[in-house]
Motif scaffolding. Sequence first.
Motif, short mmCIF file in Angstrom:
data_model
loop_
_atom_site.label_atom_id
_atom_site.label_comp_id
_atom_site.label_asym_id
_atom_site.label_seq_id
_atom_site.Cartn_x
_atom_site.Cartn_y
_atom_site.Cartn_z
N MET A 1 0.64 -1.83 0.03
CA MET A 1 0.29 -0.21 0.23
C MET A 1 1.28 1.08 -0.18
N PRO A 2 1.86 1.60 0.66
CA PRO A 2 2.57 2.45 0.97
C PRO A 2 3.09 2.90 -0.09
N LYS A 3 3.50 2.03 -1.35
CA LYS A 3 4.36 1.94 -2.74
C LYS A 3 3.23 3.04 -3.46
N ALA A 4 2.19 2.53 -3.69
CA ALA A 4 0.70 2.45 -3.72
C ALA A 4 0.98 4.11 -3.87
N LEU A 5 1.08 4.48 -2.52
CA LEU A 5 0.55 5.78 -2.60
C LEU A 5 1.65 7.09 -2.97
N ALA A 6 2.68 6.37 -2.31
CA ALA A 6 4.02 7.08 -3.17
C ALA A 6 3.68 7.42 -4.73
N GLN A 7 3.36 6.21 -5.36
CA GLN A 7 3.56 6.60 -7.09
C GLN A 7 2.16 8.19 -6.79
N GLU A 8 1.30 7.67 -6.42
CA GLU A 8 -0.10 8.63 -6.28
C GLU A 8 0.25 10.04 -6.58
N LEU A 9 1.10 10.38 -5.14
CA LEU A 9 1.49 11.32 -4.36
C LEU A 9 2.69 12.12 -5.47
N ILE A 10 3.31 10.73 -6.37
CA ILE A 10 4.23 11.74 -7.11
C ILE A 10 3.25 12.02 -8.45
N SER A 11 2.10 11.34 -9.04
CA SER A 11 1.37 11.79 -9.75
C SER A 11 0.98 13.16 -9.60
N ALA A 12 0.98 13.37 -8.68
CA ALA A 12 -0.51 14.55 -8.16
C ALA A 12 0.85 15.52 -8.17
N LEU A 13 1.87 15.49 -7.60
CA LEU A 13 3.05 17.13 -8.15
C LEU A 13 3.38 16.68 -9.00
N VAL A 14 3.63 16.12 -9.78
CA VAL A 14 4.61 15.96 -11.91
C VAL A 14 3.02 16.81 -12.87
N ASN A 15 1.89 16.56 -12.14
CA ASN A 15 0.73 17.41 -12.91
C ASN A 15 0.41 18.91 -12.22
N LEU A 16 0.70 18.61 -11.84
CA LEU A 16 0.72 20.33 -10.72
C LEU A 16 2.38 21.31 -11.18
N ASP A 17 2.93 21.02 -11.20
CA ASP A 17 4.26 21.92 -12.03
C ASP A 17 3.58 22.35 -13.22
N SER A 18 2.98 21.03 -13.98
CA SER A 18 2.02 21.99 -15.38
C SER A 18 1.42 22.76 -15.14
N GLN A 19 0.63 23.00 -14.09
CA GLN A 19 -0.37 24.02 -13.88
C GLN A 19 0.14 25.41 -13.38
N LEU A 20 0.96 25.08 -12.64
CA LEU A 20 1.36 26.41 -12.56
C LEU A 20 2.02 26.52 -13.35
N THR A 21 1.59 27.04 -14.36
CA THR A 21 2.48 28.09 -15.53
C THR A 21 2.97 28.80 -15.14
N GLY A 22 4.34 28.79 -16.20
CA GLY A 22 5.47 30.21 -15.53
C GLY A 22 5.91 29.79 -14.23
N LEU A 23 5.99 28.78 -13.06
CA LEU A 23 6.16 29.00 -12.45
C LEU A 23 6.66 27.46 -11.33
N GLY A 24 5.93 26.48 -11.85
CA GLY A 24 6.14 25.26 -11.85
C GLY A 24 6.28 25.17 -10.48
N LEU A 25 7.01 23.13 -9.34
CA LEU A 25 6.44 23.53 -8.40
C LEU A 25 8.00 24.23 -7.78
N TYR A 26 9.29 24.81 -8.44
CA TYR A 26 10.53 24.84 -8.15
C TYR A 26 9.12 26.58 -7.65
N ALA A 27 8.79 26.92 -7.92
CA ALA A 27 8.60 28.66 -7.37
C ALA A 27 6.94 28.63 -7.41
N SER A 28 6.59 27.53 -6.51
CA SER A 28 5.42 27.68 -6.13
C SER A 28 5.52 28.43 -4.94
N ASN A 29 6.44 28.68 -4.01
CA ASN A 29 5.96 29.53 -2.69
C ASN A 29 5.62 31.30 -3.54
#
Length: 216
Positions: free
Chosen positions: A1-29
Motif C-alpha cells: 500500500m505505501p508504494k501505491a500511495l507514493a506513486q499517487e503523490l508523485i503523479s499529483a505533484l508532476v501534474n501540479l508542476d504543469s498547472q503552475l504555468t511559468g512557475l512550476g514546483l520550483y517557484a510554488s511559493n
Amino acid sequence: MPKALAQELISALVNLDSQLTGLGLYASNEYQMEKSGRRPYLQVEWNMAMCPRLEALGYTVPKSLPSCRWVHRDKVEVLVQIMSPDGTNCDLFLLRTSVIKVRRFGSGYQMDRHVDHQKRWDELNMDSVVARLWSPAGNRPSYAYQKTSENRVVLFLGFDKAERPFHAELTRLEKQLRWSKHGVEFLTKSWLDPYGRNFNNLIACWTYSHTSDTPS
C-alpha cells in the motif's frame, strides 16, 4: 500500500508542476505569495496536489499542512499523519530543497550557473531521515513517527542542474544505508523544467510498511 500511495503523490505533484504555468514546483511559493502575501513552502504542494489526491483516494487527512520545520531558506520539512480508507495509519514526511538558483535575465528566468548550493544536500541529513523509516527513534525525537503507524513514506522534492538530478547523492546514500535490506521500496521521477529554465526536477520516495515481513 505505501508504494501505491507514493506513486499517487508523485503523479499529483508532476501534474501540479504543469498547472503552475511559468512557475512550476520550483517557484510554488511565488504562486502562494500572489494569493495570500505569504511564501510558505510545501503549502501549495499540499493544498493543490497531495491533499486533493489523498482525499479522492479516501484518505483522512489534515485540512491544512502542520507547521513546517525550516532548516535554511530553501529547505523545509514537515511530518503529516494520515489514515487510509481501511483505517491504517501512515506517516508522511515531506522535504524539499534546491541546489540551484533561478534569476531574471532580461525578459525571462534562467538558472544562474555561477551559483552552486550543493552543500544543501548535506544539510538535509538524509541518512537520518531515511533510516528513521525502520528505526523511528533516530536522533531527532520531535520528528519521530507514531508507534501506531503501520506505513511510512518519505517524499523528497528537489531541484538540480545535473541531467540526472541528485543521482550521485542518492547512489551514495543507498550504498550507505542499503535500505532494501530493511524492506524499504524506492521510487523516483525526474523531468526537465518545462519552462525553459535549464534545470531538472526530482521527486524521490522511500516507503516502508510494518506489516510486511522485513528482512533481518
